[in-house]
Motif scaffolding. Structure first.
Motif, short mmCIF file in Angstrom:
data_model
loop_
_atom_site.label_atom_id
_atom_site.label_comp_id
_atom_site.label_asym_id
_atom_site.label_seq_id
_atom_site.Cartn_x
_atom_site.Cartn_y
_atom_site.Cartn_z
N THR A 1 11.58 9.98 -16.10
CA THR A 1 12.15 9.18 -17.00
C THR A 1 10.87 8.69 -18.05
OG1 THR A 1 13.39 8.13 -15.16
CG2 THR A 1 12.96 6.73 -17.14
N PRO A 2 11.30 8.34 -19.34
CA PRO A 2 10.45 8.13 -20.28
C PRO A 2 9.61 6.85 -19.87
CG PRO A 2 12.46 8.80 -21.48
CD PRO A 2 12.66 8.71 -20.00
N ALA A 3 8.30 6.93 -19.98
CA ALA A 3 7.54 5.69 -19.34
C ALA A 3 7.78 4.47 -19.93
CB ALA A 3 5.92 6.14 -19.71
N ASP A 4 7.94 4.46 -21.19
CA ASP A 4 8.04 3.16 -21.88
C ASP A 4 9.61 2.62 -21.44
OD1 ASP A 4 7.44 1.21 -24.04
OD2 ASP A 4 9.68 1.59 -24.60
N ALA A 5 10.63 3.37 -21.00
CA ALA A 5 11.79 2.96 -20.63
C ALA A 5 11.68 2.47 -19.28
CB ALA A 5 12.78 4.09 -20.76
N THR A 6 10.77 3.34 -18.58
CA THR A 6 10.73 2.88 -17.12
C THR A 6 9.87 1.73 -16.84
OG1 THR A 6 10.14 5.18 -16.40
CG2 THR A 6 9.61 3.82 -14.88
N ILE A 7 9.05 1.25 -17.88
CA ILE A 7 8.23 0.03 -17.78
C ILE A 7 9.44 -1.25 -17.91
CG2 ILE A 7 6.64 -1.49 -18.88
CD1 ILE A 7 4.76 1.05 -19.02
N GLY A 8 10.22 -0.98 -18.88
CA GLY A 8 11.25 -1.84 -19.31
C GLY A 8 12.28 -2.28 -18.16
N TRP A 9 12.54 -0.93 -17.58
CA TRP A 9 13.42 -1.23 -16.32
C TRP A 9 12.79 -1.97 -15.23
CZ3 TRP A 9 18.26 -1.83 -15.14
CH2 TRP A 9 18.65 -1.73 -14.07
N ALA A 10 11.47 -1.56 -14.92
CA ALA A 10 10.67 -2.39 -13.73
C ALA A 10 10.66 -3.85 -14.07
CB ALA A 10 9.22 -1.73 -13.92
N ASP B 1 7.74 4.27 -9.66
CA ASP B 1 7.78 5.51 -8.88
C ASP B 1 9.00 6.30 -9.00
OD1 ASP B 1 5.01 4.88 -8.16
OD2 ASP B 1 5.61 4.20 -6.42
N ALA B 2 10.13 5.73 -9.25
CA ALA B 2 11.19 6.48 -9.08
C ALA B 2 11.38 6.99 -10.40
CB ALA B 2 12.47 5.60 -8.86
N GLY B 3 10.98 6.22 -11.50
CA GLY B 3 10.97 6.99 -12.77
C GLY B 3 10.15 8.02 -12.80
N ALA B 4 8.95 8.01 -12.33
CA ALA B 4 7.96 9.26 -12.23
C ALA B 4 8.62 10.21 -11.62
CB ALA B 4 6.76 8.94 -11.55
N ALA B 5 9.28 10.18 -10.48
CA ALA B 5 10.09 11.25 -9.74
C ALA B 5 11.31 11.82 -10.43
CB ALA B 5 10.57 10.69 -8.13
N LEU B 6 11.69 11.06 -11.46
CA LEU B 6 13.16 11.69 -12.12
C LEU B 6 12.78 11.91 -13.58
CD1 LEU B 6 15.42 8.92 -10.45
CD2 LEU B 6 15.62 11.59 -10.11
N GLN C 1 0.76 -1.30 -0.01
CA GLN C 1 -0.01 0.04 -0.09
C GLN C 1 0.86 1.32 -0.13
OE1 GLN C 1 -3.22 -0.42 -0.49
NE2 GLN C 1 -3.04 -2.59 -0.40
N VAL C 2 2.25 1.23 -0.06
CA VAL C 2 3.07 2.26 0.38
C VAL C 2 3.18 2.97 -0.88
CG1 VAL C 2 5.18 3.02 0.84
CG2 VAL C 2 4.38 1.43 2.29
N GLN C 3 3.24 2.45 -2.13
CA GLN C 3 3.84 2.97 -3.36
C GLN C 3 2.67 3.25 -4.33
OE1 GLN C 3 7.33 1.41 -4.89
NE2 GLN C 3 7.41 -0.31 -3.42
N THR C 4 1.81 4.23 -3.91
CA THR C 4 0.48 4.64 -4.55
C THR C 4 0.92 5.14 -6.01
OG1 THR C 4 0.44 6.72 -3.32
CG2 THR C 4 -0.56 4.87 -2.30
N GLY C 5 2.07 5.58 -6.14
CA GLY C 5 2.40 6.38 -7.39
C GLY C 5 2.37 5.57 -8.77
N ALA C 6 2.63 4.13 -8.39
CA ALA C 6 2.57 3.37 -9.38
C ALA C 6 1.37 2.99 -10.26
CB ALA C 6 3.27 2.18 -9.11
N SER C 7 1.02 3.28 -11.21
CA SER C 7 -0.32 3.25 -11.90
C SER C 7 -0.59 1.75 -12.09
CB SER C 7 -0.50 4.02 -13.24
OG SER C 7 0.21 3.31 -14.00
N ALA C 8 -1.84 1.49 -12.30
CA ALA C 8 -2.45 0.22 -12.36
C ALA C 8 -2.20 -0.13 -13.70
CB ALA C 8 -3.68 -0.03 -12.04
N ALA C 9 -2.13 0.56 -14.48
CA ALA C 9 -1.92 0.49 -16.03
C ALA C 9 -0.51 0.28 -16.36
CB ALA C 9 -2.40 1.70 -16.94
N ALA C 10 0.63 0.93 -15.61
CA ALA C 10 1.91 0.56 -15.64
C ALA C 10 2.38 -0.71 -15.14
CB ALA C 10 2.69 1.74 -15.09
#
Length: 343
Positions: A70-79, A63-68, A12-21
């Motif tokens: 980072t391009p969304a597609d690249a963030t998903i790949g890194w996740a 969430d770190a990608g959103a804070a920094l 429940q901590v990481q509310t920034g990570a969207s369900a879609a991502a």
């Protein structure tokens, strides 16, 4: 000071990570595993991924990608990369630790044998590198991400080897520091890695990326302390409470308790040295009761409190508001999760 999390469930901590991502991360991990369902190894890997888990490392990367920025597609790949590496380590850890259950289900090795579990873990490890290869970023960025991944994967393996080599005969103070080193390499590294990669993708140089990620490495140690405390109170998706004791594993609660209660040391050491199958449930229950009622949890709660406060005051994190909030939320959740079990 940030408001403590409402419960000790870090999902429940990481509310920034969207369900879609997160849905996209799940889909990509399965696509990387392959579509040939008749392949027995693919079925095993998908079965393991379908067992769930909080996906904390993927959420951290998102969430770190959103804070920094980072391009969304690249963030998903890194996740995907971070989550695949973590799951590879879980499968191999269960083999080496002899844990029969994972996430409430039979562990991969228990369901499919040791050989196939090794293969499944190896495949997930290789797929973590493929996830980087398929990212639409420059070759230079891919090289830096591969180097970060390889470093933390190497550290995790060395940490696992060091954990196996921990023998409960050294001075207890040295043992506790050795345990911290293991936790930093195994758990801490997999908390730092998502932030390192997000920072690299967000334009940070390697030094700044590591500086931003270092508080998350320390959070990983607190997370492991939290898990060690919870092992006494819940089955934690495994067979029963006190799994670490039954398997003869040194954990933070046990080491802290033995330092506070030297009169219990020999009895607990004798328990750790026993063959797990020969430990009577009544004996295990007595040990669990001792650890719950002793001063070890209070020692860990104090350590968590002091470390969490230092993380919340970290100047580098305060320069990136989203990362600072994320780290503070994790710190508060770990703080409360340990404190709630104080005797």
């Amino acid at each position: 000071m940030p408001k403590p999390a409402a419960n000790d469930d870090l999902e429940q901590v990481q509310t920034g990570a969207s369900a879609a991502a997160l849905t996209e991360v799940e889909a990509r991990m399965r696509a990387l595993a392959g579509g040939q369902t008749e392949d027995p190894l693919i079925r095993i890997v998908r079965e393991h991924l379908d067992a769930g888990g909080k996906r904390l490392r993927a959420r951290l990367a998102l969430d770190a990608g959103a804070a920094l920025a980072t391009p969304a597609d690249a963030t998903i790949g890194w996740a995907c990369t971070c989550e695949l590496l973590h799951n590879a380590s879980l499968i191999h850890d269960d083999v080496q630790d002899g844990d029969m259950k994972r996430r409430g289900r039979p562990a991969v090795w228990a369901a499919h044998g040791v050989a196939q579990a090794i293969n499944a873990g190896d495949l997930l490890l290789m797929l973590s590198y493929r996830a980087i290869a398929e990212m639409r970023v420059s070759a230079e960025l891919k090289t830096r991400l591969v180097m970060a991944l390889a470093h933390e994967a190497e550290e995790a393996v060395r940490g696992q080897a060091a954990e196996i080599a921990l023998v409960p005969v050294r001075p207890l103070g040295l043992l506790f520091e050795a345990w911290r080193g293991v936790a930093s390499r195994k758990t801490g590294g997999f908390f730092a890695l998502p932030v390192i990669g997000a920072a690299i993708l967000g334009g940070c140089d390697d030094q700044r990326a590591k500086r931003l990620a270092e508080p998350f490495r320390r959070l990983g140690i607190l997370f492991q302390m939290r898990d060690d405390v919870r092992d006494l109170f819940t089955d934690h998706g495994k067979e029963h409470p006190g799994t670490d004791l039954r398997q003869g594993r040194l954990n933070a609660v046990l080491l802290a308790h033995m330092r506070c209660h030297p009169e219990d040391v020999q009895w607990l050491l004798d328990l750790l040295w026993q063959e797990p199958k020969r430990i009577e449930q009544a004996v295990l229950d007595r040990a669990i009761y001792m650890l719950r009622k002793g001063d070890g949890i209070a020692v860990l709660a104090d350590h968590v409190e002091r470390t969490a406060a230092a993380i919340e005051a970290d100047e580098a994190l305060q320069e990136v508001d989203g990362l600072h909030v994320l780290a503070c939320d994790f710190a508060s959740a770990c703080r409360e999760a340990v404190a709630v079990h104080l005797p």
